[in-house]
Design a protein around this motif. Structure first.
Motif, PDB file in Angstrom:
ATOM      1  N   TYR A 105      -3.812  19.091  61.859  1.00  0.00           N
ATOM      2  CA  TYR A 105      -3.106  20.442  61.678  1.00  0.00           C
ATOM      3  C   TYR A 105      -4.055  20.968  60.621  1.00  0.00           C
ATOM      4  CZ  TYR A 105      -0.545  23.690  58.858  1.00  0.00           C
ATOM      5  OH  TYR A 105      -0.044  24.933  58.136  1.00  0.00           O
ATOM      6  N   SER A 106      -4.409  20.279  59.353  1.00  0.00           N
ATOM      7  CA  SER A 106      -4.997  21.327  58.197  1.00  0.00           C
ATOM      8  C   SER A 106      -6.377  21.735  58.651  1.00  0.00           C
ATOM      9  CB  SER A 106      -5.464  19.995  57.164  1.00  0.00           C
ATOM     10  OG  SER A 106      -4.270  19.364  56.744  1.00  0.00           O
ATOM     11  N   ALA A 108      -3.520  26.551  60.717  1.00  0.00           N
ATOM     12  CA  ALA A 108      -3.545  26.164  59.388  1.00  0.00           C
ATOM     13  C   ALA A 108      -4.307  27.444  58.774  1.00  0.00           C
ATOM     14  CB  ALA A 108      -4.054  24.928  59.187  1.00  0.00           C
ATOM     15  N   ARG A 109      -5.426  27.749  59.351  1.00  0.00           N
ATOM     16  CA  ARG A 109      -6.445  28.469  58.891  1.00  0.00           C
ATOM     17  C   ARG A 109      -5.850  29.987  58.791  1.00  0.00           C
ATOM     18  NH1 ARG A 109     -10.825  25.338  61.034  1.00  0.00           N
ATOM     19  NH2 ARG A 109     -10.599  26.353  62.874  1.00  0.00           N
ATOM     20  N   GLU A 120      -2.631  30.531  58.588  1.00  0.00           N
ATOM     21  CA  GLU A 120      -1.332  30.685  57.626  1.00  0.00           C
ATOM     22  C   GLU A 120      -1.940  30.603  56.341  1.00  0.00           C
ATOM     23  OE1 GLU A 120       2.490  28.247  58.807  1.00  0.00           O
ATOM     24  OE2 GLU A 120       0.751  26.993  59.266  1.00  0.00           O
ATOM     25  N   PHE A 121      -2.830  29.499  55.933  1.00  0.00           N
ATOM     26  CA  PHE A 121      -3.456  29.635  54.381  1.00  0.00           C
ATOM     27  C   PHE A 121      -5.208  29.462  54.648  1.00  0.00           C
ATOM     28  CE2 PHE A 121       0.043  26.909  55.071  1.00  0.00           C
ATOM     29  CZ  PHE A 121       1.080  27.527  54.277  1.00  0.00           C
ATOM     30  N   LEU A 167      -6.699  28.603  51.362  1.00  0.00           N
ATOM     31  CA  LEU A 167      -6.656  27.276  50.646  1.00  0.00           C
ATOM     32  C   LEU A 167      -7.542  26.141  51.328  1.00  0.00           C
ATOM     33  CD1 LEU A 167      -2.555  27.028  50.434  1.00  0.00           C
ATOM     34  CD2 LEU A 167      -4.216  27.530  48.567  1.00  0.00           C
ATOM     35  N   ARG A 207      -3.377  22.226  52.326  1.00  0.00           N
ATOM     36  CA  ARG A 207      -2.728  22.335  53.612  1.00  0.00           C
ATOM     37  C   ARG A 207      -1.950  21.146  54.150  1.00  0.00           C
ATOM     38  NH1 ARG A 207      -7.770  25.078  56.866  1.00  0.00           N
ATOM     39  NH2 ARG A 207      -8.175  26.918  55.552  1.00  0.00           N
ATOM     40  N   SER A 240       2.077  20.901  54.681  1.00  0.00           N
ATOM     41  CA  SER A 240       2.523  20.215  55.794  1.00  0.00           C
ATOM     42  C   SER A 240       3.360  18.830  55.611  1.00  0.00           C
ATOM     43  CB  SER A 240       1.247  19.919  56.672  1.00  0.00           C
ATOM     44  OG  SER A 240       1.803  19.402  58.051  1.00  0.00           O
ATOM     45  N   GLU A 294       6.960  21.700  61.992  1.00  0.00           N
ATOM     46  CA  GLU A 294       5.672  21.318  61.518  1.00  0.00           C
ATOM     47  C   GLU A 294       4.938  20.766  62.798  1.00  0.00           C
ATOM     48  OE1 GLU A 294       2.891  22.147  58.862  1.00  0.00           O
ATOM     49  OE2 GLU A 294       5.129  22.931  58.977  1.00  0.00           O
TER      50      GLU A 294
END
Length: 209
Positions: A96-97, A102-103, A105-106, A109, A114, A118, A129
């Motif tokens: 996910y990270s 993830a990119r 969303e954040f 970061l 991330r 999560s 999630e």
């Protein structure tokens, strides 16, 4: 309000705080090995607990997870705070990270931060999630590569869809990825619901929706 901890031995534990709707608040690094770690951790937790009422601490079960859990429990005991510390499965968190979701969303970061977000959200609303991860990355079995890839993807998608629509979703913590699985809600509507929640706060009744 959950504090997520992504354990790390050499680089320290990445810590991320999320609010009741799963929105990211802040992050930092907690060292659990070396000199003055106890004193620094004590100061950090005292400061955080004074400002925000943390309802639980989620610790990833990866390498160093048990050490991090024990260390945090010791610190909380020393500062006289009773906050539940719970081990959470990290399965698929690294996938996910580094994902596009993830990119999106954040974007600003780091991957490890991330991961901590999560982990916190997995305790808060696991389904919201886990649907962000391709089902095959959660570890559905070593023989998954022996079957037809498109059939596997289709059947796994159907299982997730059936699960979401049987269980239902928590409107105040559901991610847009989860809302998309609800019958009648597409990507655009799901995104609008999450944006509306971020601007206006939690939904209190169905009429708000």
């Amino acid at each position: 309000v959950i504090l997520g901890v992504d354990p790390g031995i050499r680089t320290g534990c990445k810590i991320a705080l999320v609010d009741k709707s799963g929105q990211f608040i802040t992050h930092t690094v907690l060292q659990i090995h070396g000199e003055d770690t106890q004193a620094k951790a004590k100061a950090l937790f005292e400061e955080v607990v004074k400002k925000i009422k943390i309802e639980a601490i989620a610790v990833g079960n990866g390498t160093g997870g048990r050490e991090a859990e024990t260390f945090i429990r010791t610190i909380l005991k020393e500062i006289g705070q009773e906050v539940p510390v719970i081990m959470v499965s990290e399965s698929g968190a690294s996938v996910y990270s580094a994902s596009d979701v993830a990119r999106e969303e954040f974007p600003e970061l780091d991957i490890t931060v991330r991961g901590a977000i999560s982990i916190a959200r997995r305790l808060q609303d696991p389904l919201a999630e886990l649907v962000k991860i391709e089902p095959k990355s959660i570890g559905v079995g070593q023989y998954q590569h022996d079957v037809n890839a498109s059939k596997l993807k289709k059947s796994l998608h159907e299982v997730v869809e059936s699960c979401v629509n049987t269980v239902g979703v928590e409107l105040n913590t559901a991610s847009s990825s989860l809302l998309q699985y609800v019958s009648g809600i597409g990507p655009a509507t799901a995104k609008n619901i999450v944006e509306f929640r971020s601007k206006n706060g939690l939904f209190r009744e169905r009429d708000d929706l």
